[in-house]
Design a protein around this motif. Structure first.
Motif, PDB file in Angstrom:
ATOM      1  N   ARG A  72       0.902  -1.158   0.000  1.00  0.00           N
ATOM      2  CA  ARG A  72       0.000   0.000   0.000  1.00  0.00           C
ATOM      3  C   ARG A  72       0.937   1.203   0.000  1.00  0.00           C
ATOM      4  N   TYR A  73       0.710   2.157  -0.905  1.00  0.00           N
ATOM      5  CA  TYR A  73       1.652   3.267  -1.076  1.00  0.00           C
ATOM      6  C   TYR A  73       0.875   4.571  -1.227  1.00  0.00           C
ATOM      7  N   PRO A  74       0.390   5.121  -0.079  1.00  0.00           N
ATOM      8  CA  PRO A  74      -0.444   6.327  -0.146  1.00  0.00           C
ATOM      9  C   PRO A  74       0.272   7.516  -0.799  1.00  0.00           C
ATOM     10  N   GLU A  75       1.612   7.484  -0.798  1.00  0.00           N
ATOM     11  CA  GLU A  75       2.376   8.598  -1.393  1.00  0.00           C
ATOM     12  C   GLU A  75       2.026   8.795  -2.867  1.00  0.00           C
ATOM     13  N   PHE A  76       1.489   7.736  -3.506  1.00  0.00           N
ATOM     14  CA  PHE A  76       1.193   7.858  -4.932  1.00  0.00           C
ATOM     15  C   PHE A  76      -0.012   8.775  -5.175  1.00  0.00           C
ATOM     16  N   ALA A  77      -0.675   9.187  -4.089  1.00  0.00           N
ATOM     17  CA  ALA A  77      -1.779  10.152  -4.234  1.00  0.00           C
ATOM     18  C   ALA A  77      -1.220  11.543  -4.554  1.00  0.00           C
ATOM     19  N   GLN A  78       0.084  11.749  -4.304  1.00  0.00           N
ATOM     20  CA  GLN A  78       0.710  13.054  -4.579  1.00  0.00           C
ATOM     21  C   GLN A  78       1.200  13.110  -6.028  1.00  0.00           C
ATOM     22  N   VAL A  79       1.017  14.272  -6.650  1.00  0.00           N
ATOM     23  CA  VAL A  79       1.420  14.449  -8.061  1.00  0.00           C
ATOM     24  C   VAL A  79       2.905  14.130  -8.255  1.00  0.00           C
ATOM     25  N   GLU A  80       3.737  14.555  -7.281  1.00  0.00           N
ATOM     26  CA  GLU A  80       5.192  14.329  -7.433  1.00  0.00           C
ATOM     27  C   GLU A  80       5.482  12.842  -7.601  1.00  0.00           C
ATOM     28  N   GLY A  81       4.805  12.015  -6.766  1.00  0.00           N
ATOM     29  CA  GLY A  81       4.997  10.568  -6.831  1.00  0.00           C
ATOM     30  C   GLY A  81       4.560  10.030  -8.183  1.00  0.00           C
ATOM     31  N   GLN A  82       3.424  10.514  -8.653  1.00  0.00           N
ATOM     32  CA  GLN A  82       2.892  10.033  -9.935  1.00  0.00           C
ATOM     33  C   GLN A  82       3.862  10.355 -11.075  1.00  0.00           C
ATOM     34  N   LEU A  83       4.366  11.596 -11.063  1.00  0.00           N
ATOM     35  CA  LEU A  83       5.276  11.996 -12.152  1.00  0.00           C
ATOM     36  C   LEU A  83       6.601  11.235 -12.065  1.00  0.00           C
ATOM     37  N   ALA A  84       7.054  11.009 -10.837  1.00  0.00           N
ATOM     38  CA  ALA A  84       8.311  10.247 -10.669  1.00  0.00           C
ATOM     39  C   ALA A  84       8.127   8.827 -11.184  1.00  0.00           C
ATOM     40  N   GLY A  85       6.948   8.245 -10.930  1.00  0.00           N
ATOM     41  CA  GLY A  85       6.655   6.890 -11.417  1.00  0.00           C
ATOM     42  C   GLY A  85       6.665   6.848 -12.937  1.00  0.00           C
ATOM     43  N   ILE A  86       6.024   7.818 -13.554  1.00  0.00           N
ATOM     44  CA  ILE A  86       5.952   7.853 -15.025  1.00  0.00           C
ATOM     45  C   ILE A  86       7.354   8.027 -15.627  1.00  0.00           C
ATOM     46  N   GLU A  87       8.152   8.852 -14.964  1.00  0.00           N
ATOM     47  CA  GLU A  87       9.527   9.068 -15.448  1.00  0.00           C
ATOM     48  C   GLU A  87      10.299   7.756 -15.463  1.00  0.00           C
ATOM     49  N   GLN A  88      10.112   6.964 -14.377  1.00  0.00           N
ATOM     50  CA  GLN A  88      10.799   5.663 -14.299  1.00  0.00           C
ATOM     51  C   GLN A  88      10.327   4.747 -15.430  1.00  0.00           C
ATOM     52  N   LEU A  89       9.011   4.718 -15.639  1.00  0.00           N
ATOM     53  CA  LEU A  89       8.474   3.841 -16.685  1.00  0.00           C
ATOM     54  C   LEU A  89       9.064   4.235 -18.037  1.00  0.00           C
TER      55      LEU A  89
END
Ligand code: F6P
Length: 329
Positions: A72-89
């Motif tokens: 469970r990773y509530p941090e992904f609710a933050q835009v920064e987390g989402q953008l960092a995830g997309i960058e990795q992908l």
């Protein structure tokens, strides 16, 4: 798409491995490369991403848990987390992602879609509380596990003329309690979707013993209250007999998936790949009346979307799940 990824997120569920396997094998058969992401969205943000082959998913269809791990990773609710995830992908050349998990996981998929990254959601949770599908991957197995436990509890309950409160999982939903309770012939089933009175439960217990019954099993969904709280309230409402509480807990999440869950996971996993292959993201796969269906994750209720954004920026669930009550009307 030439390369996609798959992750599991939220509470694990039997059949997640079968779904990953289907994604991998279907993708390979379509000439698409597949990467695994460990530990759900946390692993996406951390770049814990690696190639999967057909052999990586050998001997996995019958295994419980998820070999990609879950979190469970509530941090992904933050835009920064989402953008960092997309960058990795993007760093790994990944063009689409299959997310297997519960509603929290769908929210993540929805955010990826909002940022223009195609994601397809598969419902993976034992609770059966996901909108847009009649059944979730893992639910059937969990119900079987609970039925097995209830049969055993009935043995000891009958030997001692005892009343049992059996607390089962289902944070906000009574589906496990309802289905397992019916299958095991429970005497009372208490779920969050339906109000009940403790006085009536006490009467029901007393009447049963008066009629010569030698046990009384109450299946309680955890979303109502804990088993201990329930037992206290039962006594306050006048129950005087022998009473035990049994909390089944995380055994409900483990074990080899049933054939039904394996088939559901395999069908859904293959469909997710077909969608990404055709460039379709932002949807979740479900099963309704035995047919696979897709719903937009985000949009308006009229469009059949699972979630809408509120004017305050919150998330509203369209057509909230109502347990399996309709099934038994
Ligand atoms: O997977 C859903 C669920 O099983 C709920 O029924 C339960 O309340 C919850 O997970 C427990 O989660 P955790 O393992 O994170 O405590």
């Amino acid at each position: 798409m030439k390369r996609i990824a798959v992750l599991t997120s939220g509470g694990d569920a039997p059949g997640m491995n079968a779904a990953i396997r289907a994604v991998v094998r279907k993708a390979i058969s379509e000439g698409i490369e597949v990467y695994g992401i460990n530990h759900g969205y946390a692993g996406m943000v951390a770049g814990d991403i690696f190639p999967l082959t057909s052999a990586s998913v050998g001997d996995k269809i019958g295994r419980g848990g998820t070999f990609l791990y879950s979190a469970r990773y509530p941090e992904f609710a933050q835009v920064e987390g989402q953008l960092a995830g997309i960058e990795q992908l993007k760093k790994f050349g990944i063009e689409g992602v299959v997310v297997i998990g519960g509603d929290g996981s769908y929210h993540g998929a929805m955010r990826l879609t909002e940022h223009g990254f195609p994601a397809v959601g598969l419902p993976g949770t034992i609770d059966n509380d996901i909108v847009g599908t009649d059944f979730t991957i893992g639910f059937d197995t969990a119900v079987s596990t609970v039925v097995d436990a209830l049969d055993k509890i009935r043995d000891t309950s009958s030997s001692h003329n005892r009343t049992f409160v059996v607390e089962v999982m289902g944070r906000n939903a009574g589906d496990i309690a309802l289905n397992a309770g019916i299958a095991a012939g429970a005497d009372d089933i208490c779920i969050p979707e339906k109000e009940f009175k403790f006085e009536n439960v006490v009467n029901n217990i007393n009447k049963g013993y008066e009629k010569g019954k030698n046990h009384h099993i109450i299946v309680l969904a955890e979303g109502v209250m804990t088993g201990e709280e329930f037992a206290t309230k039962l006594k306050e409402a006048g129950y005087k007999g022998d009473l035990r509480v049994s909390v089944l807990g995380h055994i409900q999440r483990g074990g080899s998936p049933t054939a039904r869950d394996r088939v559901l996971a395999s069908r859904m996993g293959a469909r997710a790949v077909e969608l990404l292959r055709d460039g379709i993201g932002g949807v979740a796969v479900g099963i309704r009346n035995e047919e696979l269906v897709e719903s937009p994750i985000l949009g308006t209720a009229e469009e059949g979307a699972l979630f809408s954004l509120t004017t305050e920026g919150g998330i509203k669930v369209n057509n909230p799940h109502k347990a399996g009550l309709e099934l038994y009307r």
